[in-house]
Design an enzyme around this catalytic site. Structure first.
Site, mmCIF file in Angstrom:
data_model
loop_
_atom_site.group_PDB
_atom_site.id
_atom_site.type_symbol
_atom_site.label_atom_id
_atom_site.label_comp_id
_atom_site.label_asym_id
_atom_site.label_seq_id
_atom_site.Cartn_x
_atom_site.Cartn_y
_atom_site.Cartn_z
ATOM 1 N N GLU A 482 37.774 1.564 13.269
ATOM 2 C CA GLU A 482 38.748 2.617 13.005
ATOM 3 C C GLU A 482 38.836 3.628 14.157
ATOM 4 O OE1 GLU A 482 38.780 2.667 8.161
ATOM 5 O OE2 GLU A 482 37.086 3.633 9.154
ATOM 6 N N GLU A 551 36.313 -5.366 5.664
ATOM 7 C CA GLU A 551 35.961 -4.488 4.558
ATOM 8 C C GLU A 551 36.877 -4.835 3.379
ATOM 9 O OE1 GLU A 551 35.967 -0.307 5.581
ATOM 10 O OE2 GLU A 551 34.956 -0.687 7.486
#
Length: 1025
Positions: A482, A551
């Site tokens: 991220e 994820e």
């Protein structure tokens, strides 16, 4: 004008000073001397206030307080050096890239070590730090040695010219914030200090092995014979030759326990006495050599066969100057026909994301705690770990190698905080992965597309690879997490491919995988996954790169739901190669909390806000398959079942067994018929092979034949049960011998027979009292009635909970229109009918409801008809059913249905049909209080009462849900110790309940598991014995 921020802390191009080049890690007791333990310590508000380390003497420093190394200064007793801060998506400091705050807590550590004259003469001395948060300066004997950034990467410094015989003083000045803070914004606590090991290294002066690179490549298309490449970097010339010895392998079934694993990691390695290959190279020859290995055993996560090797540096007199002992696994990682393959075969990740966390030590995690984690993973069928979002302690990788895990090793890099201002300002609403493009494109220029930070990005990439390169468990490098996507990632990818072309590269932030070998998503819906697959697959079903979910299944609180549907999709399409649940464990920090339940101090687990942080992300840190003590939650139990590597299906007088392993057969398993206790004769099944065996069994388990790795013989790997028909217990309804006494009063209706006394409050439409044999079975206690509410889960919070609150489902009221009582017929004593409307305040919608109590001598049939009417209805409800308050004579309960743990419509695969007793079952309590303890697919429920027999409950034609508890105030409780207890129990008897999903960070509850707004018709029998 002078700047109050030191230049080292605000220059992203300066990532270190005098740090030695990163090398592959190895541990040798003869070389490493631990400097862990008590250090002198003082904390200052800012670098400006800290003492000049060059002028600091030991007499001054030893008068300071002491701190244990490794540890975090925020986790010391009474939080005397500050408190932890938790953020996920935001920075806890003002964004002033690259500058850190001027007020910047600075910890100064000091200690001494002794060196004798022999050590000075014979060895080169280094200091090695495995992890310091955030950055630090190093001084030895008042002289500046060097500087380093990169909180989760190790660093070595040559201190030879600074040490002397006798006592030597080490001073480390640690800064909480720097320019590197902006690229270390991972979802975890902000904690500072020397939190990993510190070692004094003593390397032979005349010559020593500086670095080793060991690589394996198969030389034929059948992956039978291999080439072992060994490259040795020797520093110094006073040696004669190098001996390399490879020993017979320890097969993947080697038995370990926690103590033997720890013993090996502490340097006590035992070797096979049988040499497999031995090789020597003279000093003047190349120190890079290749060895042909005939048919080596393969290393895989399923059979982690390791060959130990010994590398000896030999002096001219034949003595061993230095010896390195480690291991190698023969395995080859490739992208073939669009899939990730190991040794030529596709693999499927059954993985988890794992952070460093300990409930009392933070990221200063003792190795035995890591061992405990990994053993637990193996017990729960997990085969892969993503190191989120930074490299682990180097010793952890030996454990991965030995126990067998596919590992994604990730660079210490995340810039989440640069996205949050834009996100808040624009209120960005878009479907993933479009959000990724929009957020990343707009914000990449701050860091990931900023050339000023390229050096820092590349430094983290090179340290990742060069330290961990020799571990067979690592099959993928990851460029971080991220952190938008920009030029610096492209540079990282190029560098990693140069440093190590033998592995694949991952980065989820690179949507189109331009700088990655794999497509990677987070928390996608099934529709998005399928759309992506179709867009990247040609008409022949071929594709260039697979998709993994780095994820998914966000395990926050009660959840995740719908894991079964994800796994079914992974099995169905080769394009998907599995994923990694977010995440392994909650990050709660143990503290003492004043309970709102009793006003006393209790142990609790802190999350964001508990330390009064100005900025925090609340309970989002409690999102693990394990609780904060790293004990399994119901979510981990569910995951084990969903990912089991053998499928057992029982139906129509047969058992079908399918091997879902990627490499190994089923020869290591026994299949046991639980109905008879006998072993079922199952032929050896290769991966994806199935066999159907005639059998009348209803329940089969697969267990290990022998001890293997850390798992013991008899350990259960998989199980299967037949779909059982609804089993309603035999119950004889007693016909009334004489008429009951019926009293239709102004406020109450009562029906009384020889053993049963029923009283209903006409005004409230609720049972006032129900007695059997004179004992209270159910009584009025804030009412017993039809209810719709349940405490929200973390996964309800983003949408469903807000909807339910918006429609005032928690404020549903029953308005009684009329109550009638009639004499019974067909053996009943009486029929009491309640007509009402159940609706919330404010809204038009509601249920026209008819409740009919048909009362027999030994049972009550409760028939409920609910018609939904009115405008502006909610889309769905949390649940629908009854709540009954149980009398003081309540003792325990047993049930036939799914158990022994909790279950919900989309989280029940792991719960087996059986007969369970509450005395043998402990209800799971979540770190953050929320809805829990529901039991789906219940066939009947027996509630036992002292002196009054039992109450048996069953619902005609279909199973039901129930929960028995004494908790209240769960909605308002912040920690488990805040949940209040009534001192008596209530029964929640539900016709239906909403699923749990994983929408705290992921998709909503699937349509088929939503309790949609509709008419409800159901009935229960309440029978008394």
């Amino acid at each position: 004008m002078s700047c109050l921020i030191p230049e080292n802390l605000r220059n992203p191009k300066k990532v270190h000073e005098n740090r030695l080049p990163t090398r592959a890690y190895y541990y040798d007791q003869d070389i490493f001397e631990s400097l862990n333990g008590p250090w002198a310590f003082a904390l200052f508000d800012a670098p400006l206030d800290a003492p000049d380390a060059k002028n600091l003497d030991w007499e001054t420093a030893k008068k300071w307080s002491t701190i244990s190394v490794p540890s975090h200064w925020e986790l010391q007793e009474d939080w005397k050096y500050g408190k932890p801060i938790y953020t996920n998506v935001q920075y806890p400091i003002p964004i002033d890239i690259p500058n850190p705050p001027t007020v910047n807590p600075t910890g100064v550590y000091a200690r001494t070590f002794e060196l004798d004259s022999k050590s000075i003469e014979s060895f080169e001395h280094r200091l090695r730090f495995e992890g310091v948060d955030n950055c630090y300066e190093l001084y030895v004997n008042g002289q500046y040695v060097g500087f380093n950034k990169g909180s989760r990467n190790g660093a070595e410094f040559d201190i030879q010219k600074y040490v002397s015989e006798g006592e030597n003083l080490v001073v480390v000045k640690v800064f909480k914030w720097s320019d590197s803070t902006y690229i270390e914004d991972q979802d975890q606590w902000w904690l500072s200090g020397i939190y990993r090991d510190v070692s004094l290294l003593k390397l032979p002066k005349k010559a020593h092995i500086e670095d080793v690179r060991v690589t394996t490549t198969f030389v034929d298309s059948q992956y039978q014979d291999a080439e072992l490449s060994v490259k040795v970097d020797v520093q110094g010339s006073s040696y004669d030759h190098i001996n390399f010895t490879l020993y017979e392998p320890e097969d993947g079934s080697k038995v370990y326990d926690a103590s033997s694993l720890l013993n090996e990691e502490n340097g006590n390695t035992t070797f096979s006495t049988k040499e497999f290959i031995s090789f020597s190279t003279k000093k003047n020859e190349e120190t890079a050599f290749k060895i042909n290995v005939k048919a080596p055993e393969h290393w895989t996560a399923e059979n982690p066969t390791l060959y130990k090797y010994q590398l000896d540096l030999i002096g001219s007199d034949g003595s061993v100057i230095q010896s390195i002992k480690h291991h190698v696994g023969f395995r080859q990682v490739e992208l073939k026909d669009g899939n990730i393959t190991v040794n030529g075969k596709d693999i499927l990740f059954r993985g988890v994301n794992r952070h460093d966390h300990h409930p009392r030590f933070g990221r200063a995690v003792p190795l035995d705690f890591v061992v405990r984690d990994l053993i637990l993973m193996k017990k729960f069928n997990i085969n892969a770990v993503r190191n989120s979002h930074y490299p682990n302690h180097p010793k952890v990788y030996d454990l991965f190698d030995k126990l067998g895990f596919w590992v994604i090793d990730e660079a210490d890099l995340e810039t989440h905080g640069v996205q949050e201002p834009f996100n808040r300002h624009t209120n960005l609403e878009a479907e993933y992965p479009d959000t990724k493009n929009k957020l990343y494109d707009v914000n990449a220029h701050y860091l990931s597309d900023n050339p000023e930070y390229e050096v820092a990005y590349l430094d983290r990439a090179s340290q990742l690879v060069l330290r961990d390169v020799n571990h067979p468990s690592i099959i993928i490098w990851s460029l971080g997490n991220e952190a938008c996507y920009g030029r610096n990632h492209k540079a990282m990818y190029k560098l990693i491919k140069q440093l190590d072309p033998t592995r694949l590269v991952h980065y989820e932030g690179d949507l189109n995988a331009l700088s990655a070998d794999i497509f990677s998503f987070m928390y996608p819906t099934f529709e998005i996954m399928e759309r992506w697959r179709k867009n990247h697959t040609d008409e022949n079903g071929k594709f260039e790169k697979p998709l993994i979910l780095c994820e998914y299944g966000h395990a926050m609180g009660n959840g995740p739901g719908s894991l079964k549907e994800y796994q079914e999709l992974f099995y169905k399409e080769k394009f998907y190669q599995g994923g990694f649940i977010w995440e392994w464990a909650n990050h709660g920090i143990e503290f003492e909390d004043v309970s709102t339940a009793d006003g006393k101090l209790h142990k609790a687990y802190a999350y964001g806000g508990d330390f009064k942080e100005e900025v925090h992300d609340g309970v989002f840190i409690m999102d693990g398959l394990c609780n904060s003590e790293h004990n399994p939650t119901p979510g981990l139990v569910e995951y084990k079942k969903v990912i089991e590597p053998v499928h057992i299906k029982i139906a129509h007088g047969s058992v079908t067994i399918t091997n879902k392993h990627d490499f190994i057969t089923t020869d290591h398993l026994l299949f046991i018929d639980k109905d008879t206790g006998k072993t079922i004769d199952v032929p050896s099944l290769k991966p994806e092979e199935s066999v159907t065996i005639p059998s009348d069994t209803t329940y089969v388990v697969a267990v290990l034949k022998d001890d293997a790795g850390v798992l013991k013989a008899g350990h259960e790997i998989a199980w299967g049960q037949a779909e059982l028909p609804l089993k309603v217990p035999d119950f004889v309804t007693e016909t009334a011998e004489k008429a009951a006494k019926i009293n239709d009063g102004k406020r109450y209706v009562s029906v009384e027979s020889s053993g049963l006394h029923f009283i209903l409050d006409k005004l409230l439409g609720k049972i006032e009292s129900l007695k059997v044999k004179g004992k209270e079975i159910s009584s009025k206690f804030e009412g017993s009635s039809i209810t719709f509410w349940r405490p929200p889960t973390n996964n309800d919070e983003p949408r469903d909970f807000k909807n339910w609150k918006k429609y005032n489902i928690d404020l549903m009221k029953q308005n009684i229109h009329g109550v009638s009582v009639e004499k019974g017929s067909n053996g009943s004593l009486a029929v009491v009918t309640v007509n009402s409307r159940i609706s919330p305040v404010v809204f038009y919608y509601g249920f026209e409801t008819v409740q009919k109590y048909t009362i027999f001598a030994n049972k009550i049939n409760l028939n409920t008809s609910m018609k939904l009417t009115g405008e502006y209805q909610p889309p769905d409800f949390p649940r629908v059913g009854y709540e009954f308050w149980l009398g003081d004579s309540y003792e325990s309960f047993e049930w036939l249905g799914r158990g022994p743990g909790e279950s919900y419509p989309d989280k029940k695969e792991s719960q087996r049909f059986g007969l369970y007793d509450s005395k043998d079952v402990e209800e799971f309590v979540y770190d953050y209080p929320q809805e829990n303890g529901n039991h789906t697919d219940t066939h009947f429920l027996n509630i036992k009462f002292e002196g009054a027999g039992k109450l048996s409950i069953f619902q005609k034609e279909k199973p039901f849900n129930f929960k028995i508890s004494d908790e209240y105030g769960v909605d308002e409780a912040a920690h488990a110790c805040d949940v209040k207890r009534y001192g008596r129990h209530y029964l929640r008897l539900d016709h239906a309940i909403h699923g749990v999903g994983s929408e705290a960070c992921g998709p909503a509850v699937l349509d088929q598991y939503r309790l949609k707004a509709q008419d409800f018709n159901f009935e229960f029998d309440l029978a008394f014995e």
